[in-house]
Design a protein around this motif. Structure first.
Motif, PDB file in Angstrom:
ATOM      1  N   PRO A  63       0.830  -1.211   0.000  1.00 60.04           N
ATOM      2  CA  PRO A  63       0.000   0.000   0.000  1.00 60.04           C
ATOM      3  C   PRO A  63       0.869   1.267   0.000  1.00 60.04           C
ATOM      4  O   PRO A  63       2.013   1.245   0.448  1.00 60.04           O
ATOM      5  N   LYS A  64       0.284   2.361  -0.495  1.00 55.24           N
ATOM      6  CA  LYS A  64       1.047   3.611  -0.657  1.00 55.24           C
ATOM      7  C   LYS A  64       1.612   4.111   0.659  1.00 55.24           C
ATOM      8  O   LYS A  64       2.728   4.611   0.707  1.00 55.24           O
ATOM      9  N   ASN A  65       0.856   4.013   1.740  1.00 61.48           N
ATOM     10  CA  ASN A  65       1.370   4.546   3.008  1.00 61.48           C
ATOM     11  C   ASN A  65       2.445   3.652   3.613  1.00 61.48           C
ATOM     12  O   ASN A  65       3.121   4.033   4.543  1.00 61.48           O
ATOM     13  N   GLY A  66       2.648   2.521   3.079  1.00 61.34           N
ATOM     14  CA  GLY A  66       3.682   1.634   3.571  1.00 61.34           C
ATOM     15  C   GLY A  66       4.989   1.759   2.818  1.00 61.34           C
ATOM     16  O   GLY A  66       6.007   1.200   3.203  1.00 61.34           O
ATOM     17  N   ARG A  67       4.972   2.473   1.697  1.00 57.07           N
ATOM     18  CA  ARG A  67       6.191   2.624   0.897  1.00 57.07           C
ATOM     19  C   ARG A  67       7.103   3.685   1.490  1.00 57.07           C
ATOM     20  O   ARG A  67       6.666   4.615   2.144  1.00 57.07           O
TER      21      ARG A  67
END
Length: 186
Positions: free
Chosen positions: A4-8
């Motif tokens: 997910p984007k917030n995990g990158r």
């Protein structure tokens, strides 16, 4: 499956400690005012139009401005010099010429000179002063001529009155005053 984007991890541009460009600022503007010659203003900019605008602004405030261009590795070459005090004096002379009612500076009057309006104003003031001097001299001459005419008229009136009156007896032995002197008595 994708992350997910917030995990990158966020993308970060690598910071470089020195500039890779030889000429990050292409133009340098230096200004010096007569009121504070020991504190000149210096600024740099990569934009030519901004440099010219800043130079005009400082010149309008009465500064002597030097615009320089970077030729590479902070070696500067003078592009333009603007004499702000002379420009202000020219503008003031043009306004003074108009306010005094003198004719405007003709296009053929010293076309390449930087002080056209100032020399034209000086010329018009000298001409006005000469005309004023001539007018005052003519008034003095008229007054002197009128005074001379009045004095001669008074003298002629007095002389005519004396010549028209019969001779007066002035001495007890009844001799009369002579009206003329003969050549033998001189």
């Amino acid at each position: 499956m994708s992350t997910p984007k917030n995990g990158r991890a966020p993308h970060k541009r690598r910071a470089r400690p020195i500039s890779t460009m030889a000429t990050p600022d292409r133009y340098r503007i230096e200004a010096s005012w007569d009121a504070r010659p020991d504190r000149p203003a210096v600024t740099t900019t990569p934009d030519r139009k901004k440099a010219r605008a800043r130079a005009r602004k400082w010149a309008d405030s009465g500064a002597y401005v030097i615009v320089q261009e970077n030729t590479g590795w902070h070696v500067w070459r003078t592009v333009d010099e603007i004499n702000g005090p002379a420009l202000l004096a020219e503008r003031h002379a043009a306004e003074e010429t108009a306010a005094a009612g003198y004719p405007p500076v003709p296009p053929g009057h010293r076309p390449d000179a930087d002080d056209r309006a100032r020399t034209w104003l000086a010329r018009m003031e000298a001409r006005a002063e000469a005309e004023q001097h001539h007018a005052a001299q003519a008034a003095r001459d008229r007054a002197d001529a009128e005074e001379r005419r009045r004095r001669l008229a008074d003298e002629a009136t007095r002389t005519a009155r004396t010549l028209m009156t019969p001779p007066a007896i002035v001495r007890p032995d009844h001799r009369q005053r002579a009206r003329h002197i003969t050549g033998a008595q001189r």
